[in-house]
Design a protein around this motif. Structure first.
Motif, PDB file in Angstrom:
ATOM      1  N   ARG A 248       0.826  -1.216   0.000  1.00 24.05           N
ATOM      2  CA  ARG A 248       0.000   0.000   0.000  1.00 24.05           C
ATOM      3  C   ARG A 248       0.857   1.262   0.000  1.00 24.05           C
ATOM      4  O   ARG A 248       0.418   2.311  -0.443  1.00 24.05           O
ATOM      5  N   THR A 249       2.068   1.141   0.521  1.00 25.79           N
ATOM      6  CA  THR A 249       2.938   2.318   0.608  1.00 25.79           C
ATOM      7  C   THR A 249       3.953   2.353  -0.532  1.00 25.79           C
ATOM      8  O   THR A 249       4.948   3.060  -0.450  1.00 25.79           O
TER       9      THR A 249
ATOM     10  N   GLU B 130      -2.174   5.450   0.020  1.00 24.51           N
ATOM     11  CA  GLU B 130      -1.887   4.080   0.486  1.00 24.51           C
ATOM     12  C   GLU B 130      -2.864   3.064  -0.111  1.00 24.51           C
ATOM     13  O   GLU B 130      -3.496   2.278   0.599  1.00 24.51           O
TER      14      GLU B 130
END
Ligand SMILES: [Zn+2]
Length: 303
Positions: A23-24, A150
């Motif tokens: 997500r990052t 994210e």
């Protein structure tokens, strides 16, 4: 929290690797949405895209660029295939159903009884994320529009910098029991003769055990002890997590107090087992039904 191992409740199965570390990684996410194997669960305020076999996952990239489509939410990996959820509520009437032959938008509760546990879990996860995206477009701190970050699991306010995370609202639901009888209540809006376990939202600054005791006292004027965790169930209508308990009666005679319930009273095991006098229980997909069924099935004296 500990409880006996058992099959997950409806909506609780986890069919994907959530791959949260991705997500990052914006570059990975950008490649993932263009992966030819990437699929998207599509939703609107009315429900999720399904056909007669279950969830319809459509190619993610073309849906993500539809005018009015929401920001894709990265749900995780099915094997090596990325899976997203995309809201097309504002893409126009009928857009969702035209994305695949035979597809339609259906309410999650309506289709759940026909779904496999994995499919029900996938759609509940997607619906919960999309419900949150749809209802939290503006900063709760300053009112500015927020931006997705994210992989859709965070919304950031460009004006004040506040970060907003997806909400899950805890609800305690509890079967109060006492020596072969169980306390069930009904709301006036329910089908006639339907009774269920008591339930209510956990309040800020409150433990789960305290929430169980408070809700039972408020709704039925009864005191409880021995609050025992049983199982939990995501309930994305729009954002609840049902936390199921048994609780032993400790005193008081049941009476409706706060106006939430139309009736609350004791039922014996036999009355419930035989559905005496037309008694109706919650549908099998609901954790309330599981709390009741497991109590009915329990052998031996009350512990
Ligand atoms: Zn703000």
């Amino acid at each position: 929290l500990t409880a006996p191992a058992r099959e997950p409740n409806t909506f609780a199965a986890a069919p994907l690797d959530r791959a949260g570390h991705r997500r990052t990684d914006p570059e990975w996410l950008a490649r993932a949405i263009d992966d030819p194997a990437a699929g998207a669960v599509v939703g609107t305020a009315a429900g999720v895209l399904v056909d007669d076999r279950g969830p319809v996952l459509v190619p993610a990239a073309p849906v993500a660029v539809l005018p009015g489509a929401g920001e894709p939410v990265f749900l995780g990996l099915d094997g090596s295939a990325p899976v997203f959820a995309i809201d097309v509520e504002r893409a126009g009437d009928g857009v969702a159903a035209r994305l695949a032959p035979g597809a339609r938008v259906a309410g999650l509760r309506d289709v759940a009884p026909q779904l496999t546990p994995g499919d029900a879990g996938l759609l509940a996860y997607a619906a919960a994320e999309l419900n949150w995206q749809r209802r939290h477009r503006f900063c709760a701190n300053c009112g500015n529009p927020t931006a997705s970050a994210e992989g859709g699991h965070l919304r950031v306010c460009p004006r004040c910098g506040a970060q907003h995370h997806p909400r899950t609202d805890p609800v305690v639901i509890m079967l109060v029991h006492d020596d072969g009888r169980a306390l069930l209540g009904r709301q006036a809006a329910w089908p006639e003769r339907r009774y269920s376990a008591l339930a209510g939202f956990v309040e800020p600054g409150e433990s789960l055990e305290a929430a169980v005791a408070r809700e039972v006292a408020e709704e039925a004027a009864v005191a409880v002890t021995d609050v025992t965790y049983r199982s939990s169930q995501p309930w994305p209508f729009p954002a609840s997590l049902m936390l199921g308990f048994w609780a032993r009666w400790a005193g008081g005679e049941p009476t409706t107090l706060d106006g939430e319930l139309e009736d609350v009273r004791w039922f014996s095991r036999e009355e419930i087992r035989e559905r005496r006098d037309g008694l109706k229980l919650p549908p099998p997909l609901a954790i309330a039904r599981r709390l009741i069924d497991e109590w009915l099935a329990r052998e031996g004296p009350e512990r």
